[in-house]
Each structure stands twice: as structure tokens, then as C-alpha cells.
Design an enzyme around this catalytic site. Structure first.
Site, mmCIF file in Angstrom:
data_model
loop_
_atom_site.group_PDB
_atom_site.id
_atom_site.type_symbol
_atom_site.label_atom_id
_atom_site.label_comp_id
_atom_site.label_asym_id
_atom_site.label_seq_id
_atom_site.Cartn_x
_atom_site.Cartn_y
_atom_site.Cartn_z
ATOM 1 N N LYS A 158 -3.586 1.905 -0.325
ATOM 2 C CA LYS A 158 -2.320 1.406 -0.876
ATOM 3 C C LYS A 158 -2.555 0.413 -2.005
ATOM 4 O O LYS A 158 -3.534 -0.329 -1.999
ATOM 5 C CB LYS A 158 -1.497 0.709 0.227
ATOM 6 C CG LYS A 158 -1.018 1.668 1.306
ATOM 7 C CD LYS A 158 -0.332 0.940 2.444
ATOM 8 C CE LYS A 158 1.144 0.746 2.190
ATOM 9 N NZ LYS A 158 1.830 0.263 3.424
ATOM 10 N N GLY A 164 8.038 1.696 -4.282
ATOM 11 C CA GLY A 164 8.601 3.040 -4.432
ATOM 12 C C GLY A 164 7.620 4.139 -4.073
ATOM 13 O O GLY A 164 7.738 5.261 -4.534
ATOM 14 N N GLY A 165 6.665 3.806 -3.218
ATOM 15 C CA GLY A 165 5.739 4.830 -2.738
ATOM 16 C C GLY A 165 4.641 5.194 -3.725
ATOM 17 O O GLY A 165 3.822 6.066 -3.444
ATOM 18 N N LYS A 201 -4.630 1.696 8.369
ATOM 19 C CA LYS A 201 -4.650 2.846 9.270
ATOM 20 C C LYS A 201 -3.447 3.708 8.917
ATOM 21 O O LYS A 201 -2.348 3.211 8.701
ATOM 22 C CB LYS A 201 -4.551 2.360 10.715
ATOM 23 C CG LYS A 201 -4.314 3.459 11.699
ATOM 24 C CD LYS A 201 -5.099 3.276 12.988
ATOM 25 C CE LYS A 201 -5.241 4.582 13.751
ATOM 26 N NZ LYS A 201 -6.100 5.586 13.058
ATOM 27 N N LYS A 237 14.480 6.092 0.873
ATOM 28 C CA LYS A 237 15.385 6.233 2.013
ATOM 29 C C LYS A 237 16.596 7.076 1.634
ATOM 30 O O LYS A 237 17.128 6.943 0.532
ATOM 31 C CB LYS A 237 15.841 4.854 2.481
ATOM 32 C CG LYS A 237 14.671 4.008 2.970
ATOM 33 C CD LYS A 237 15.016 2.543 2.998
ATOM 34 C CE LYS A 237 13.768 1.720 3.267
ATOM 35 N NZ LYS A 237 13.979 0.295 3.035
ATOM 36 N N ASN A 289 11.025 -7.337 1.839
ATOM 37 C CA ASN A 289 11.839 -7.328 0.623
ATOM 38 C C ASN A 289 12.668 -8.604 0.590
ATOM 39 O O ASN A 289 13.408 -8.905 1.529
ATOM 40 C CB ASN A 289 12.748 -6.100 0.595
ATOM 41 C CG ASN A 289 11.948 -4.833 0.375
ATOM 42 O OD1 ASN A 289 10.983 -4.826 -0.377
ATOM 43 N ND2 ASN A 289 12.319 -3.774 1.054
ATOM 44 N N ARG A 291 15.324 -9.705 -0.994
ATOM 45 C CA ARG A 291 16.580 -9.493 -1.727
ATOM 46 C C ARG A 291 17.574 -8.795 -0.818
ATOM 47 O O ARG A 291 17.209 -8.379 0.288
ATOM 48 C CB ARG A 291 16.311 -8.591 -2.936
ATOM 49 C CG ARG A 291 15.658 -7.298 -2.499
ATOM 50 C CD ARG A 291 15.532 -6.281 -3.588
ATOM 51 N NE ARG A 291 14.560 -5.251 -3.266
ATOM 52 C CZ ARG A 291 14.782 -4.191 -2.503
ATOM 53 N NH1 ARG A 291 15.974 -4.006 -1.952
ATOM 54 N NH2 ARG A 291 13.837 -3.320 -2.262
ATOM 55 N N VAL A 294 19.822 -2.004 -0.433
ATOM 56 C CA VAL A 294 20.833 -0.941 -0.585
ATOM 57 C C VAL A 294 21.555 -0.710 0.746
ATOM 58 O O VAL A 294 22.780 -0.571 0.789
ATOM 59 C CB VAL A 294 20.156 0.371 -1.056
ATOM 60 C CG1 VAL A 294 21.170 1.501 -1.157
ATOM 61 C CG2 VAL A 294 19.438 0.177 -2.382
HETATM 62 P P1 ADP Z 1 6.515 0.888 -1.134
HETATM 63 O O1 ADP Z 1 6.588 -0.566 -1.486
HETATM 64 O O2 ADP Z 1 5.788 1.700 -2.171
HETATM 65 O O3 ADP Z 1 7.837 1.465 -0.749
HETATM 66 P P2 ADP Z 1 5.702 0.621 1.684
HETATM 67 O O4 ADP Z 1 4.525 -0.141 2.127
HETATM 68 O O5 ADP Z 1 7.042 0.030 1.950
HETATM 69 O O6 ADP Z 1 5.531 0.971 0.121
HETATM 70 O O7 ADP Z 1 5.665 2.043 2.306
HETATM 71 C C1 ADP Z 1 6.582 3.031 1.949
HETATM 72 C C2 ADP Z 1 6.539 4.170 2.927
HETATM 73 O O8 ADP Z 1 5.208 4.745 2.976
HETATM 74 C C3 ADP Z 1 6.848 3.801 4.346
HETATM 75 O O9 ADP Z 1 8.235 3.747 4.621
HETATM 76 C C4 ADP Z 1 6.149 4.921 5.077
HETATM 77 O O10 ADP Z 1 6.946 6.083 4.971
HETATM 78 C C5 ADP Z 1 4.877 5.160 4.289
HETATM 79 N N1 ADP Z 1 3.758 4.340 4.796
HETATM 80 C C6 ADP Z 1 3.412 3.083 4.399
HETATM 81 N N2 ADP Z 1 2.338 2.626 5.091
HETATM 82 C C7 ADP Z 1 1.978 3.607 5.941
HETATM 83 C C8 ADP Z 1 0.937 3.760 6.944
HETATM 84 N N3 ADP Z 1 0.042 2.798 7.190
HETATM 85 N N4 ADP Z 1 0.876 4.935 7.634
HETATM 86 C C9 ADP Z 1 1.754 5.919 7.384
HETATM 87 N N5 ADP Z 1 2.741 5.849 6.472
HETATM 88 C C10 ADP Z 1 2.880 4.714 5.749
#
Ligand code: ADP
Length: 451
Positions: A158, A164-165, A201, A237, A289, A291, A294
Site C-alpha cells: 500500500k 481512492g484505492g 496482511k 463505496k 478520514n 472530514r 459522503v
Molecule cells: P484508500 O485510502 O486508497 O481508499 P484504504 O486503506 O482505505 O485505501 O483501503 C481501501 C479499500 O482497499 C478497503 O476498503 C478494502 O476494500 C481494501 N483494502 C485495504 N487494505 C486491505 C487489506 N489489508 N486487505 C484486504 N483489502 C484491503
């Protein structure tokens, strides 16, 4: 209390903030790009200022133009909404340097939570359970393989600056790790200008569950229960509900109190959301977050608390609306994000809304800034509106949602309404039996009414 609030946003959230200001008797200033001159938030505000051309970087993200708009209108506070400048710590500081109030958390907290590695460290220190992973960034000098093996495959790479993924890559096995590290880092560098990555993980079938918090900035904080936002497409979402169909009162109180306690310790100010993945009865912090979100109406419907009003009150130095023991979760609420997109391939469908009929009736709420004849501009997000439905039970809520979705008319542009009409009739959804990959798998099967 503030006298005049400038709303540094557009669309439904600008309207949402405007409504809160009106109820509080606070004057409002709308800002808009040239593309939004006819927008509803502009029409309903007491005053409006054009801050630039359509691209967001020249208008809604244009800090000098926003400062000038505050000065011209005599606004004493700025509400950033969500997106745009809402999680920009520097913006909060610049406002303070100009004797303007930022309606949001302290800049230091925005900054800490905006860096995912720092956020995770902070959460851990405050007693919030986190996903097992590398304790910090994984740089060229680190033995990424050793760390990954310790965590156990599959692992997720990550981006520290992620959002935003983007900048997220799964390594299923040892052989995938090197490529996952370099792609995630390159993607993050391109998207956020920061290639720092860390390891976590990878959870197989978790749910996304988030806790709403509210703090007074002086060590007082409460939680307002959780929302289940597991139905996602490309990490965005699509459908949010509260309470989560799989969290009982004891689990809610436990995780909620853990979050509220952490916020008291931080002396957190304003609204915030602590996001978790939930698997096999365990919560794992992923991010916070800082803030309004949505999906905040879900919580408003089941607690009866106006989160934007309370956000403004605490920003002005006011007290929390009540004690933790006064918060009661009442019934069930579901929010559908209706986008102007093709319901099968999700291509944006901007254009003119020829016919618009929002559903109504008991327990039905629409947060939207569109109207018949409104032209959805191509420059911003494709949200037409949020349909939020409340019921005494989840069953009643689903029944009402089915009816409201069937009643809603948005013609002239393609929308994701057909997808929601199919989802609300899906056995897994009706049973509350889904996880974060469910929607993508369902869409891949292609057997919905929407197809
Ligand atoms: P972003 O800030 O890019 O939205 P997030 O950390 O909030 O990133 O993660 C976004 C989404 O990615 C989560 O809602 C989940 O669907 C998936 N995700 C994040 N971390 C994990 C993890 N450790 N294992 C599986 N899926 C994950």
C-alpha cells in the site's frame, strides 16, 4: 458562533452544509466555477462568488481565490465539505494565518491521519487494533521479503500517500512481491508524488466497517456507531448501511468506545471516521478520514443527530450535543450513491437531466443538488444524488428502499439506478451476507437485471 460561512465545495455537499447553516441562522457564501454558475448551491446561498474556470485546480482548489472570496464577503469561517481541500492541512493553516476558521480538525491531526504510515502508528499507540504489517515504510534498504514472510502471504503493498484505492497491489506469493512493490510505488509516485509504500496482511473476505466519531477538541469525544460500507467497486463505496448487519450491541460498544477513547486522548476536534476491515470477529484499522463523509446521512438517520450542525458547533468552540449514554441507535438506514454512469460499464454519463422525480414518503431522504433541466458537467464527480432510506428494522428499510428506487426517475443521462434495483432484490444483500469483494464478483457474473 460564526456569522458567515464560506462553503468551499459544490454539488450535494455544498447544499447539505448550506442547509445546516440556514438552520443555525448563519449567513452563507457559495463559491463556484464558471461551469457551476447555475448550480443549486449558488442559487440558494445568500451570496456567491465565482472563483475560476471549470478545472478544479483552478477553482475549487484555488486557495488564493478562496481567500479573496472570504475577504470580499467578510466570511469568518470556511467549510470544506468532502474531497477538494477538506483534508489539506496546509489549507487549514493558511486560513488560520488569515484569521479565518477552518471547520474541521486541527491541522496536525489532518496531517498525521493523511499519512497512512503515521496514521497506523498513531492508531496503534492509541490502542486501536491495526492490520498486521510492516511497522513503517518499506524502503530499498529493507528486506521486504523477510517482512512479508513474517506477516504471511498473501500481502498487500500500500502507498503511504494512498487514496481512492490507488497505489495498492496484492502479492499472492513470494514470486509476486518484487513486482507488486515496484508497481505500487510507481503508481503512488505518479498519483501522489510520493512513492513510499508499506506492507499489510491481505485479508480475504473482510467487511468494511467504519466508526463515526465527534470530538470537541478539548478532550471530549463520543462515537455514533458504525456504518457498513462493504459494497464497493474499485474500492469506491456504492451502498452504505448502518448499523452493520453483523455487528451486535456489545461489539459496537466495544469498538466504539475504543475509538472515542482514542479521540479523547488526541483531543480530536470535529467529525471523523475511523475505518476498519472486519474479519472473523476482529477489527483491523485501515485509515481515518478527518472530514465529513459522503455516507454521513446513514448515521444521522439512525441517531437523529445532525452531524454537519454539530461539526460547525464544535468548530466554533461549542460543546458536544450529548453524552455517550444518550446516543441510541434507532432502526436501520441504507444509502445508495446514484451516479450518472452506465450501470454496466460505469462510464460517466454527463449531460442534461430531462426528467427528474425524486422519491419521497416516510423515511425517504434525498441529498442531491440536481433539478429538471440541470446539466451535469463533465469536470467533477458523477454523483446525481444519494438516496437514503430509514426503517424501524433492516427488513422495513429494504422494503422501503425497493419502493423508493422504483419510484425515482432520472431521465436524459444514464444512471446506476438499475444496478441498485437489482441489488435490493439479491438474496445475499437481503440477508446482509456480503464482503468487500462481493459486488465486483457479482458484476463479473453479469447476471443482474441491470445487464
Ligand atoms: P484508500 O485510502 O486508497 O481508499 P484504504 O486503506 O482505505 O485505501 O483501503 C481501501 C479499500 O482497499 C478497503 O476498503 C478494502 O476494500 C481494501 N483494502 C485495504 N487494505 C486491505 C487489506 N489489508 N486487505 C484486504 N483489502 C484491503
Amino acid at each position: 458562533m460564526f456569522d458567515k460561512i464560506l462553503i468551499a465545495n459544490r454539488g450535494e455537499i455544498a447544499l447539505r452544509v448550506l442547509r445546516a447553516c440556514k438552520e443555525l441562522g448563519i449567513a452563507t457564501v457559495a463559491v463556484h466555477s464558471t461551469a457551476d454558475a447555475n448550480a443549486m448551491h449558488v442559487r440558494l446561498a445568500d451570496e456567491s462568488v465565482c472563483i475560476g474556470p471549470p478545472p478544479a485546480k483552478d477553482s475549487y482548489l484555488n486557495v488564493p481565490a478562496l481567500l479573496a472570496a472570504c475577504e470580499i464577503t467578510g466570511a469568518d469561517a470556511v467549510h470544506p465539505g468532502y474531497g477538494f481541500l477538506s483534508e489539506n492541512a496546509r489549507f487549514a493553516e493558511i486560513l488560520a494565518e488569515h484569521n479565518l476558521h477552518f471547520i474541521g480538525p486541527k491541522a496536525e491531526h489532518i496531517r498525521t491521519m493523511g499519512d497512512k504510515i503515521e496514521a497506523k502508528k498513531t492508531a496503534k499507540r492509541l490502542g486501536i487494533p491495526v492490520v498486521p504489517g510492516s511497522d513503517g515504510g518499506v524502503g530499498p534498504g529493507d528486506d521486504a521479503m523477510a517482512i512479508a514472510k513474517k506477516i504471511g502471504f498473501p500481502v498487500l503493498v500500500k502507498a503511504a500517500a494512498g487514496g481512492g484505492g490507488r497505489g495498492m497491489k496484492v502479492a499472492q506469493t513470494e514470486g509476486d512481491l518484487a513486482l507488486a512493490l515496484s508497481t505500487a510505488s510507481n503508481e503512488a509516485k505518479a498519483a501522489f508524488g510520493d512513492g513510499a509504500v508499506y506492507l499489510e496482511k491481505y485479508l480475504g473476505k473482510p467487511r468494511h466497517i467504519e466508526v463515526q466519531v465527534l470530538g470537541d477538541g478539548r478532550g471530549g469525544a463520543i462515537h455514533l456507531g458504525e456504518r457498513d460500507c462493504s459494497l464497493q467497486r474499485r474500492h469506491q463505496k456504492v451502498w452504505e448501511e448502518g448499523p452493520s448487519p453483523i455487528i451486535n450491541a456489545a461489539a459496537r460498544a466495544k469498538i466504539g468506545e475504543t475509538c472515542a477513547k482514542a479521540m479523547r486522548e488526541m483531543q480530536y476536534l470535529g467529525v471523523g471516521t475511523i475505518e476498519f476491515l472486519y474479519e472473523d470477529g476482529e477489527f483491523y484499522f485501515i485509515e481515518m478520514n478527518t472530514r465529513i463523509q459522503v455516507e454521513h446521512p446513514v448515521t444521522e438517520m439512525i441517531t437523529g443527530i445532525d452531524l454537519v450542525i454539530e461539526q460547525i458547533r464544535v468548530a466554533a468552540g461549542g460543546d458536544l450535543p450529548c453524552k455517550q449514554s444518550d446516543i441510541v441507535i434507532n432502526g436501520h438506514a441504507i444509502e445508495c450513491r446514484v451516479n450518472a454512469e452506465n450501470p454496466v460499464n460505469f462510464r460517466p454519463s454527463p449531460g442534461k437531466i430531462m426528467q427528474y422525480h425524486p422519491p419521497a414518503g416516510l423515511g425517504v431522504r434525498i441529498d442531491s443538488a440536481v433539478y429538471q433541466g440541470y446539466v451535469i458537467p463533465p469536470y467533477y464527480d458523477s454523483l446525481v444524488g444519494k438516496l437514503i432510506v430509514h426503517g424501524k428494522t433492516r427488513g422495513e428499510c429494504l422494503m422501503r428502499l425497493r419502493r423508493a428506487l422504483d419510484e425515482m426517475v432520472v431521465d436524459g443521462v444514464e444512471t446506476t439506478l438499475p444496478l441498485f434495483r437489482a441489488l435490493v432484490r439479491e438474496p445475499n444483500i437481503i440477508d446482509g451476507d456480503y464482503h468487500i469483494h462481493w459486488l465486483e464478483q457479482y458484476l463479473a457474473r453479469g447476471d443482474t437485471n441491470a445487464h
